[in-house]
Design a protein around this motif. Sequence first.
Motif, PDB file in Angstrom:
ATOM      1  N   ASP A 136       1.054  -1.153   0.205  1.00  0.00           N
ATOM      2  CA  ASP A 136       0.402  -0.143  -0.033  1.00  0.00           C
ATOM      3  C   ASP A 136       0.499   1.179   0.197  1.00  0.00           C
ATOM      4  O   ASP A 136       1.983   0.942   0.599  1.00  0.00           O
ATOM      5  CB  ASP A 136      -1.168   0.396   1.311  1.00  0.00           C
ATOM      6  CG  ASP A 136      -2.257   0.918   0.938  1.00  0.00           C
ATOM      7  OD1 ASP A 136      -2.462   1.660  -0.029  1.00  0.00           O
ATOM      8  OD2 ASP A 136      -2.834   0.845   1.793  1.00  0.00           O
ATOM      9  N   HIS A 137       0.509   2.204  -0.114  1.00  0.00           N
ATOM     10  CA  HIS A 137       1.090   3.193  -0.525  1.00  0.00           C
ATOM     11  C   HIS A 137       1.749   4.275   1.022  1.00  0.00           C
ATOM     12  O   HIS A 137      -0.023   4.138   1.373  1.00  0.00           O
ATOM     13  CB  HIS A 137       0.621   3.880  -2.187  1.00  0.00           C
ATOM     14  CG  HIS A 137       0.770   3.931  -3.056  1.00  0.00           C
ATOM     15  ND1 HIS A 137      -0.035   3.004  -3.848  1.00  0.00           N
ATOM     16  CD2 HIS A 137       1.607   4.471  -3.875  1.00  0.00           C
ATOM     17  CE1 HIS A 137      -0.050   3.129  -5.168  1.00  0.00           C
ATOM     18  NE2 HIS A 137       1.449   3.114  -4.921  1.00  0.00           N
ATOM     19  N   TRP A 138       2.304   4.883   1.324  1.00  0.00           N
ATOM     20  CA  TRP A 138       2.269   5.189   2.205  1.00  0.00           C
ATOM     21  C   TRP A 138       1.383   7.148   2.125  1.00  0.00           C
ATOM     22  O   TRP A 138       1.657   7.138   1.275  1.00  0.00           O
ATOM     23  CB  TRP A 138       4.066   5.854   2.584  1.00  0.00           C
ATOM     24  CG  TRP A 138       4.065   6.144   4.348  1.00  0.00           C
ATOM     25  CD1 TRP A 138       4.170   6.190   5.224  1.00  0.00           C
ATOM     26  CD2 TRP A 138       3.797   7.832   4.057  1.00  0.00           C
ATOM     27  NE1 TRP A 138       4.354   7.003   6.261  1.00  0.00           N
ATOM     28  CE2 TRP A 138       3.924   8.158   6.167  1.00  0.00           C
ATOM     29  CE3 TRP A 138       3.764   8.993   3.729  1.00  0.00           C
ATOM     30  CZ2 TRP A 138       4.358   9.220   6.196  1.00  0.00           C
ATOM     31  CZ3 TRP A 138       3.654  10.605   4.327  1.00  0.00           C
ATOM     32  CH2 TRP A 138       3.586  10.381   4.861  1.00  0.00           C
ATOM     33  N   SER A 139       1.556   7.165   3.668  1.00  0.00           N
ATOM     34  CA  SER A 139       0.687   8.225   3.131  1.00  0.00           C
ATOM     35  C   SER A 139       0.583   9.041   4.783  1.00  0.00           C
ATOM     36  O   SER A 139       0.519   8.595   5.662  1.00  0.00           O
ATOM     37  CB  SER A 139      -0.556   8.373   2.573  1.00  0.00           C
ATOM     38  OG  SER A 139      -2.048   7.823   3.687  1.00  0.00           O
ATOM     39  N   PRO A 140       0.120  10.968   5.192  1.00  0.00           N
ATOM     40  CA  PRO A 140      -0.279  10.521   5.893  1.00  0.00           C
ATOM     41  C   PRO A 140      -1.278  10.118   6.997  1.00  0.00           C
ATOM     42  O   PRO A 140      -0.830   9.522   8.331  1.00  0.00           O
ATOM     43  CB  PRO A 140       0.294  12.751   6.209  1.00  0.00           C
ATOM     44  CG  PRO A 140       0.752  12.510   5.104  1.00  0.00           C
ATOM     45  CD  PRO A 140       0.624  11.588   4.078  1.00  0.00           C
ATOM     46  N   GLU A 141      -2.533   9.397   5.895  1.00  0.00           N
ATOM     47  CA  GLU A 141      -3.316   9.276   7.336  1.00  0.00           C
ATOM     48  C   GLU A 141      -3.046   7.738   7.407  1.00  0.00           C
ATOM     49  O   GLU A 141      -3.505   7.363   8.017  1.00  0.00           O
ATOM     50  CB  GLU A 141      -4.565   9.060   6.152  1.00  0.00           C
ATOM     51  CG  GLU A 141      -4.990  10.751   5.757  1.00  0.00           C
ATOM     52  CD  GLU A 141      -4.329  11.201   4.496  1.00  0.00           C
ATOM     53  OE1 GLU A 141      -4.409  12.925   4.442  1.00  0.00           O
ATOM     54  OE2 GLU A 141      -3.612  10.814   3.649  1.00  0.00           O
ATOM     55  N   ALA A 142      -2.279   7.134   6.472  1.00  0.00           N
ATOM     56  CA  ALA A 142      -2.068   5.778   7.015  1.00  0.00           C
ATOM     57  C   ALA A 142      -1.293   5.871   8.155  1.00  0.00           C
ATOM     58  O   ALA A 142      -1.245   4.944   8.995  1.00  0.00           O
ATOM     59  CB  ALA A 142      -1.930   5.124   5.354  1.00  0.00           C
ATOM     60  N   GLN A 143      -0.494   6.668   7.901  1.00  0.00           N
ATOM     61  CA  GLN A 143       0.916   7.002   9.426  1.00  0.00           C
ATOM     62  C   GLN A 143       0.252   6.398  10.766  1.00  0.00           C
ATOM     63  O   GLN A 143       0.518   5.601  11.632  1.00  0.00           O
ATOM     64  CB  GLN A 143       2.006   7.872   9.164  1.00  0.00           C
ATOM     65  CG  GLN A 143       2.907   7.474   9.944  1.00  0.00           C
ATOM     66  CD  GLN A 143       3.581   8.797  10.067  1.00  0.00           C
ATOM     67  OE1 GLN A 143       3.871   9.839   9.525  1.00  0.00           O
ATOM     68  NE2 GLN A 143       4.948   8.259  10.574  1.00  0.00           N
ATOM     69  N   GLU A 144      -1.289   7.363  10.758  1.00  0.00           N
ATOM     70  CA  GLU A 144      -2.310   7.491  11.704  1.00  0.00           C
ATOM     71  C   GLU A 144      -2.812   6.071  12.281  1.00  0.00           C
ATOM     72  O   GLU A 144      -3.494   5.772  13.404  1.00  0.00           O
ATOM     73  CB  GLU A 144      -3.337   8.326  11.655  1.00  0.00           C
ATOM     74  CG  GLU A 144      -2.887   9.402  11.131  1.00  0.00           C
ATOM     75  CD  GLU A 144      -4.449  10.551  10.760  1.00  0.00           C
ATOM     76  OE1 GLU A 144      -5.667   9.913  11.007  1.00  0.00           O
ATOM     77  OE2 GLU A 144      -3.987  11.721  10.653  1.00  0.00           O
TER      78      GLU A 144
END
Length: 473
Positions: A136-144
């Motif tokens: 999956d692609h990293w994103s600020p939302e995913a980091q949460e």
Amino acid sequence: MDGAHRLQSLATSIPGLTLFRLPVHADSRGWFKENWHRRKMMDIGLPDFGPVQNNISFNAERGTTRGIHAEPWDKFVSLAAGRIFGAWVDLREGPTFGVLFTAELTPGDAIFVPRGVGNAFQTLEDRTVYSYLVNDHWSPEAQEEYTFLNLADEQVAVPWPIPVEQATVSPQDRKHPRLADVRPMQKKRTLVVGADGQLGSALRKAFAGDATVDFAGHPQFDITSVESFESVDWPHYSTVINAAAFTAVDAAETTEGRTAAWLINAGAVAALARTAVEHSLTLVHLSSEYVFDGSAEVHSEDEALTPLGVYGQSKAAGDLAASTVPRHYLVRTSWVVGDGRNFVRTMAALAERGASPNVVDDQFGRLTFADDLAAGIKHLLDTQAPYGTYNISNSGLPVSWAQVARDVYRLSGVDPLKVTAVSTAAYAGPGSAPRPRNSVLDLAKIKGAGFSPPDASQRLVEYLLARETLAKG
């Protein structure tokens, strides 16, 4: 660098965490290896996890320590240079929460890390290059959604070669919580669409108490609507069960019905299939014996599609779309009986009124009680049965519709001879859709997968008793 050795996979103490030994071909010039080979690695146990991003971490000095990070995706870790001590901790909700596995990795090793397993490493050589594929692609939302564990947690007690106090560690990693304060990563969710029909109601009962299963009827998710697809946060899901269908067989022969049948049974299924492929979902799709012309006395899963009418043709098109998804369960069923309108309920109501219906006696099959169909679907998912097509109906001797009607009358305390048997040709009126003569499904494959559907005749007795009890309040 060691010489080449055979590609192999090794299980670990954490479910799904798999260590790989990679063949490394070395000579005076250096070395070469196949770092990731989808087919070869799948053959020895690597999931087809569908990587979409490749990340590389360069670590200048020995003792650099990173982690412990549990991320909301799967990753395949390997080294391009150097050597590490790796530590993995299961931070997923469940019985193995907190289990530790450690190993030393060189460029001749790799490890598959499932979503929710905490990943950490300590470099044992300068200029170590640590590489990983993620699905999956990293994103600020995913980091949460990340879950973290402190590198120095006393309960897990990772045996770092270089004590954490002496290692190079980021300030953020030193602040991660101890195990007692870690929020376990929840498993991915299952979405049931079409959840208000007979099967949807049965699936609600089958998955009762499982907070990771979401149910969406037509008001919550219209499978023909682009907006519905765009409203779902698909990375949070691992499975979608499609219980939605246009099932009005005769209406499908009309101009409006033909459009609706193809839109719901084919076009919407293609959209679900595209979504499942894009997000690496498991798709469970429900099909029908109407994809066959009924010339075979018993229908196996690999029988060629030969639909007679519009309904069957639209379902066959949906089957073809669903079968393109790598992780799919295409479940064919017949003569479904559950909550809501169905043949058994109609016959029981007629018996109560003392009516004398005409019922066809030259179409043969077995009833499928929705609760048993739902249990079979749950079994496929729970046991992670091999993907593919499965027939599920209740078991027992094949019967005609007229015989089912007479059984309903008899069990309702009404003379079964009130049911008049007629041929399909005599019963059919203008606009009637063609129907398969034989609807009997071969159940050998689902039984081989460990699920044995109960006998239809016994389930009929139980269904009518439950209906009578409900009617009495």
